[in-house]
Design a protein around this motif. Structure first.
Motif, PDB file in Angstrom:
ATOM      1  N   VAL A  56      -8.222   5.093  -3.045  1.00  0.00           N
ATOM      2  CA  VAL A  56      -8.697   4.373  -1.857  1.00  0.00           C
ATOM      3  C   VAL A  56      -7.568   3.515  -1.303  1.00  0.00           C
ATOM      4  O   VAL A  56      -6.949   2.736  -2.029  1.00  0.00           O
ATOM      5  N   ASP A  57      -7.306   3.710   0.005  1.00  0.00           N
ATOM      6  CA  ASP A  57      -6.350   2.873   0.718  1.00  0.00           C
ATOM      7  C   ASP A  57      -7.126   1.643   1.198  1.00  0.00           C
ATOM      8  O   ASP A  57      -7.884   1.705   2.163  1.00  0.00           O
ATOM      9  N   GLY A  58      -6.910   0.538   0.492  1.00  0.00           N
ATOM     10  CA  GLY A  58      -7.687  -0.673   0.776  1.00  0.00           C
ATOM     11  C   GLY A  58      -6.952  -1.694   1.635  1.00  0.00           C
ATOM     12  O   GLY A  58      -7.391  -2.849   1.726  1.00  0.00           O
ATOM     13  N   ALA A  59      -5.873  -1.254   2.301  1.00  0.00           N
ATOM     14  CA  ALA A  59      -5.029  -2.213   3.047  1.00  0.00           C
ATOM     15  C   ALA A  59      -5.846  -3.081   4.007  1.00  0.00           C
ATOM     16  O   ALA A  59      -5.621  -4.292   4.107  1.00  0.00           O
ATOM     17  N   GLN A  60      -6.800  -2.449   4.709  1.00  0.00           N
ATOM     18  CA  GLN A  60      -7.550  -3.210   5.722  1.00  0.00           C
ATOM     19  C   GLN A  60      -8.895  -3.705   5.214  1.00  0.00           C
ATOM     20  O   GLN A  60      -9.602  -4.403   5.943  1.00  0.00           O
ATOM     21  N   ALA A  61      -9.261  -3.340   3.993  1.00  0.00           N
ATOM     22  CA  ALA A  61     -10.538  -3.831   3.474  1.00  0.00           C
ATOM     23  C   ALA A  61     -10.348  -5.185   2.804  1.00  0.00           C
ATOM     24  O   ALA A  61     -11.183  -6.097   2.964  1.00  0.00           O
ATOM     25  N   PHE A 106      -3.350  -1.775  -2.045  1.00  0.00           N
ATOM     26  CA  PHE A 106      -3.439  -2.828  -1.022  1.00  0.00           C
ATOM     27  C   PHE A 106      -2.094  -3.523  -0.819  1.00  0.00           C
ATOM     28  O   PHE A 106      -1.172  -3.380  -1.625  1.00  0.00           O
ATOM     29  N   SER A 107      -2.014  -4.289   0.282  1.00  0.00           N
ATOM     30  CA  SER A 107      -0.785  -4.982   0.697  1.00  0.00           C
ATOM     31  C   SER A 107      -1.038  -6.474   0.822  1.00  0.00           C
ATOM     32  O   SER A 107      -2.007  -6.881   1.481  1.00  0.00           O
ATOM     33  N   GLY A 108      -0.135  -7.285   0.281  1.00  0.00           N
ATOM     34  CA  GLY A 108      -0.289  -8.737   0.361  1.00  0.00           C
ATOM     35  C   GLY A 108      -0.286  -9.274   1.783  1.00  0.00           C
ATOM     36  O   GLY A 108      -1.068 -10.172   2.120  1.00  0.00           O
ATOM     37  N   HIS A 109       0.581  -8.712   2.639  1.00  0.00           N
ATOM     38  CA  HIS A 109       0.733  -9.322   3.976  1.00  0.00           C
ATOM     39  C   HIS A 109      -0.456  -9.091   4.888  1.00  0.00           C
ATOM     40  O   HIS A 109      -0.582  -9.754   5.915  1.00  0.00           O
ATOM     41  N   LYS A 110      -1.332  -8.138   4.524  1.00  0.00           N
ATOM     42  CA  LYS A 110      -2.550  -7.933   5.330  1.00  0.00           C
ATOM     43  C   LYS A 110      -3.607  -8.949   4.923  1.00  0.00           C
ATOM     44  O   LYS A 110      -4.619  -9.098   5.591  1.00  0.00           O
ATOM     45  N   MET A 111      -3.419  -9.581   3.770  1.00  0.00           N
ATOM     46  CA  MET A 111      -4.440 -10.495   3.241  1.00  0.00           C
ATOM     47  C   MET A 111      -3.889 -11.922   3.157  1.00  0.00           C
ATOM     48  O   MET A 111      -4.186 -12.643   2.231  1.00  0.00           O
ATOM     49  N   THR A 119       0.825  -1.214   0.000  1.00  0.00           N
ATOM     50  CA  THR A 119       0.000   0.000   0.000  1.00  0.00           C
ATOM     51  C   THR A 119       0.856   1.259   0.000  1.00  0.00           C
ATOM     52  O   THR A 119       0.595   2.209  -0.748  1.00  0.00           O
ATOM     53  N   THR A 120       1.879   1.276   0.847  1.00  0.00           N
ATOM     54  CA  THR A 120       2.719   2.470   0.967  1.00  0.00           C
ATOM     55  C   THR A 120       3.327   2.836  -0.379  1.00  0.00           C
ATOM     56  O   THR A 120       3.279   3.989  -0.807  1.00  0.00           O
ATOM     57  N   GLU A 121       3.890   1.845  -1.049  1.00  0.00           N
ATOM     58  CA  GLU A 121       4.508   2.157  -2.336  1.00  0.00           C
ATOM     59  C   GLU A 121       3.453   2.557  -3.367  1.00  0.00           C
ATOM     60  O   GLU A 121       3.679   3.454  -4.185  1.00  0.00           O
TER      61      GLU A 121
HETATM   62  N1  PLP Z   1      -3.032   1.760   5.163  1.00  0.00           N
HETATM   63  C1  PLP Z   1      -3.599   1.121   6.186  1.00  0.00           C
HETATM   64  C2  PLP Z   1      -5.021   1.370   6.525  1.00  0.00           C
HETATM   65  C3  PLP Z   1      -2.842   0.205   6.913  1.00  0.00           C
HETATM   66  O1  PLP Z   1      -3.400  -0.464   7.925  1.00  0.00           O
HETATM   67  C4  PLP Z   1      -1.491  -0.008   6.559  1.00  0.00           C
HETATM   68  C5  PLP Z   1      -0.651  -0.915   7.360  1.00  0.00           C
HETATM   69  O2  PLP Z   1      -0.821  -1.028   8.555  1.00  0.00           O
HETATM   70  C6  PLP Z   1      -0.964   0.685   5.479  1.00  0.00           C
HETATM   71  C7  PLP Z   1      -1.769   1.564   4.804  1.00  0.00           C
HETATM   72  C8  PLP Z   1       0.453   0.496   5.034  1.00  0.00           C
HETATM   73  O3  PLP Z   1       0.624  -0.784   4.555  1.00  0.00           O
HETATM   74  P1  PLP Z   1       2.076  -1.318   4.165  1.00  0.00           P
HETATM   75  O4  PLP Z   1       2.949  -1.057   5.363  1.00  0.00           O
HETATM   76  O5  PLP Z   1       1.850  -2.768   3.912  1.00  0.00           O
HETATM   77  O6  PLP Z   1       2.512  -0.572   2.974  1.00  0.00           O
END
Ligand code: PLP
Length: 415
Positions: A208-213, A231-236, A103-105
């Motif tokens: 949309v920051d979908g990291a937690q969705a 989105f981020s793989g490690h959250k899913m 997500t950050t990148e």
């Molecule tokens: N956005 C939300 C809502 C998050 O919960 C997180 C991680 O905790 C991030 C962004 C950043 O995700 P990442 O560190 O995997 O890039």
């Protein structure tokens, strides 16, 4: 019919799910592990562990340019994962899915490659008070670079967006709205489709920051109507160091590259470089190939459980946990939105969250303590930090009871 029976019937059997996660068999301080830190990083199922293991044992090579068998197999595995992740979010085309580190990148990519060339001094970027730092800081950097201004949608005492204030902040100077789908600090689920409609009425693109969705509910980028989804793989339940950015092909075609290097070019001379088509244009350098393969396995795994089954199960568990934790004397839940995903931020009296986290670790219970990379959201409640229990597909009511009892024990130590 009881909820448990309903979920078994709907195909969600939590004990079967738990058996897929080898780490859940370990103990912590001689107690069974109760892992309530999925919002920080989820545990990985065997399907993901085995897919990456198999890749390294049997197919490992660099992708795209090789004519030899291993390179072709590796390319097929990586690009096959792109197909599956794209279809998991209902992207109209696989080429609209850019693999990133997470997500950050993805957000930094949009900030620098999409928005930066489109900004002028005095333009505005709109975000909300509940954003993760990764949806705040890239825009602050961009404002410093361009003279644009950052504007913030306020939240109410329940941790919900103030929709009236939001409507008031929309104007023709806003060049992008960045909004979190599900807050990692408060659990709030934002009405993203409604937000996109309102922003689009003024031609404002929405990220949309979908990291937690992504781990909690089915995500359909077309139905949401957003312009960028991150989105981020490690959250899913997938690997770290891999994630995605979805955007329509038209937008990706119109964007500058993010980084230069191999992969992102068609031809290079010292006079001129012709960029690759998306998504390759935004994937300079050798990517996290095994990570991509693991992410493909993670979405297959989630799809096999069914995102609606997951959402149903977690929503029941959230209700149970909310009630159970609320019964503890002196416990205050921070973030009580009407629509919430499986995140419970809380304070226990005035005990420092780090003390709580350390004590209950001795009961095998893993929670997160601190500002959860969302300092403004937590400060909104007059706090520097909270405890946070976040739910995943493997958590059970019994584990919630263990958390409850461990918190009671922690509370007793301070009385
Ligand atoms: N956005 C939300 C809502 C998050 O919960 C997180 C991680 O905790 C991030 C962004 C950043 O995700 P990442 O560190 O995997 O890039």
């Amino acid at each position: 019919m009881s909820n448990v029976a309903k979920h078994l019937e709907g195909g969600f059997d939590v004990e079967r799910v738990r058996a897929d996660f080898p780490i859940l068999q370990r103990t912590v301080h001689n107690k069974p592990l109760a892992y309530f830190d999925t919002a920080a990083s989820a545990q990985r199922p065997l399907a993901v562990i085995e897919a990456t293991d198999r890749f390294y044992r049997q197919h490992n090579a660099n992708i795209h340019r090789g004519v030899h068998t291993l390179s072709q197999e590796a390319t097929e595995a990586y690009e096959g994962a792109r197909d599956r992740v794209a279809s998991f979010i209902n992207a109209p085309s696989r080429d609209e899915l850019v693999f990133t580190r997470g997500t950050t990148e993805s957000i930094n990519l949009v900030a620098q490659a999409y928005l930066r060339p489109r900004l002028e001094p005095g333009d505005q970027i709109l975000i909300s008070h509940m954003e993760h730092h990764s949806n705040i800081v890239p825009w602050q950097i961009l404002c410093e670079q361009t003279g644009a201004e950052l504007k913030v949608i306020p939240i109410n005492e329940r941790g919900e967006l103030d929709m009236e204030a939001f409507a008031g902040l929309l104007n023709e100077r806003v060049r992008l709205l960045g909004i979190v789908h599900v807050s990692n600090a408060l659990g709030t689920i934002n009405p993203v489709a409604e937000i996109c409609r309102a922003a689009h009425a003024l031609d404002i693109p929405v990220l949309v920051d979908g990291a937690q969705a992504m781990p909690h509910q089915s995500v359909d980028v077309q139905a949401l109507g957003c312009d960028f989804y991150c989105f981020s793989g490690h959250k899913m339940y997938g690997p770290t160091g891999i994630g995605g950015l979805w955007a329509p092909l038209e937008t990706l075609n119109d964007m500058d590259p993010y980084q230069g290097g191999g992969e992102m070019i068609k031809t290079v001379t010292f006079e001129e470089t012709v960029y690759n088509d998306p998504p390759g244009k935004f994937e300079a350098g050798t990517p996290n190939i095994a990570g991509g393969v693991g992410l493909g396995a993670a979405v297959d795994y989630l799809a096999s459980l069914g995102m609606d089954n997951i959402a149903g199960y977690e929503s029941d568990l959230l209700a149970y946990a909310t009630e159970k934790l609320s019964s503890i004397d002196g416990l205050r839940i921070v973030g009580t939105a009407a629509r919430k995903a499986g995140v419970i931020s809380f304070m226990l009296g005035d005990i420092h969250p780090n003390d709580i986290g350390t004590i209950i670790d001795h009961y095998g219970v893993a929670i997160r303590t601190g500002h959860h990379c969302a300092m403004p959201a937590i400060r909104h409640f007059g706090l520097p930090a909270t405890c946070r229990a976040s739910l995943g597909i493997y958590n059970t009511r019994h584990e919630v009871d263990v958390l409850h009892d461990a918190l009671l024990a922690a509370g007793r130590m301070f009385n």
